[in-house]
Design an enzyme around this catalytic site. Sequence first.
Site, PDB file in Angstrom:
ATOM      1  CE1 TYR A 116      -2.106   8.904   3.394  1.00 11.26           C
ATOM      2  CE2 TYR A 116      -1.444   9.252   5.674  1.00 11.26           C
ATOM      3  CZ  TYR A 116      -1.156   8.813   4.385  1.00 11.26           C
ATOM      4  OH  TYR A 116       0.082   8.292   4.115  1.00 11.26           O
ATOM      5  CB  ILE A 126      -0.974   0.031   1.214  1.00 12.41           C
ATOM      6  CG1 ILE A 126      -1.757  -1.273   1.317  1.00 12.41           C
ATOM      7  CG2 ILE A 126      -1.942   1.211   1.077  1.00 12.41           C
ATOM      8  CD1 ILE A 126      -2.697  -1.341   2.517  1.00 12.41           C
ATOM      9  N   PRO A 127       1.490   1.559  -1.150  1.00 12.57           N
ATOM     10  CG  PRO A 127       2.119   1.764  -3.388  1.00 12.57           C
ATOM     11  CD  PRO A 127       1.464   0.836  -2.415  1.00 12.57           C
ATOM     12  CG  HIS A 128       0.729   5.253   2.586  1.00 13.81           C
ATOM     13  ND1 HIS A 128       1.135   3.944   2.766  1.00 13.81           N
ATOM     14  CD2 HIS A 128       1.110   5.911   3.698  1.00 13.81           C
ATOM     15  CE1 HIS A 128       1.720   3.825   3.949  1.00 13.81           C
ATOM     16  NE2 HIS A 128       1.720   5.008   4.525  1.00 13.81           N
ATOM     17  N   GLY A 129       1.151   8.431   0.507  1.00 17.89           N
ATOM     18  CA  GLY A 129       1.816   9.669   0.858  1.00 17.89           C
ATOM     19  C   GLY A 129       0.837  10.821   0.915  1.00 17.89           C
TER      20      GLY A 129
END
Length: 145
Positions: free
Chosen positions: A110, A62-65
């Site tokens: 988020y 789960i790449p996130h930013g």
Amino acid sequence: MPQLLHDAILLNMKAITKEAALHELAGVAATICGRFTEETLCNVLMEREAVGSTGLGNGVAIPHGKLEGLDEILLCFGRSKAGVDFNAIDNRPAHLFVLLLSPASKAGEYLQTLAMVSKVLKQPGNRQRLLDSTSRDEIASIFAA
């Protein structure tokens, strides 16, 4: 949870490296968002990966930013049949990717979205359905449930 749009679903990712996977997902996100380049989005993801891998194990990443100037939380889904080495904690390749980008101002939403995505992906039945699915409709419905 923000809706997973059909245009944000990659059924057959081509990437074979972590960086290529992030670029491929960032490219889809940039197209949907329209306000940021693939490079800008990928840099946000790479900065987050430098803190620690978002490869969670069980074939999931789960790449996130967070991003200043983004209006809404953005979700993208990608599937890699071959798998990508994502430095996951179980040292197994990732096959299912959910990209999550959020406005810096929406920290609560988020975290809620991240928790919901994680909950969906923790269930072995959901992971199998996501691997087996042939339609974007079905994938979107798994995350909408």
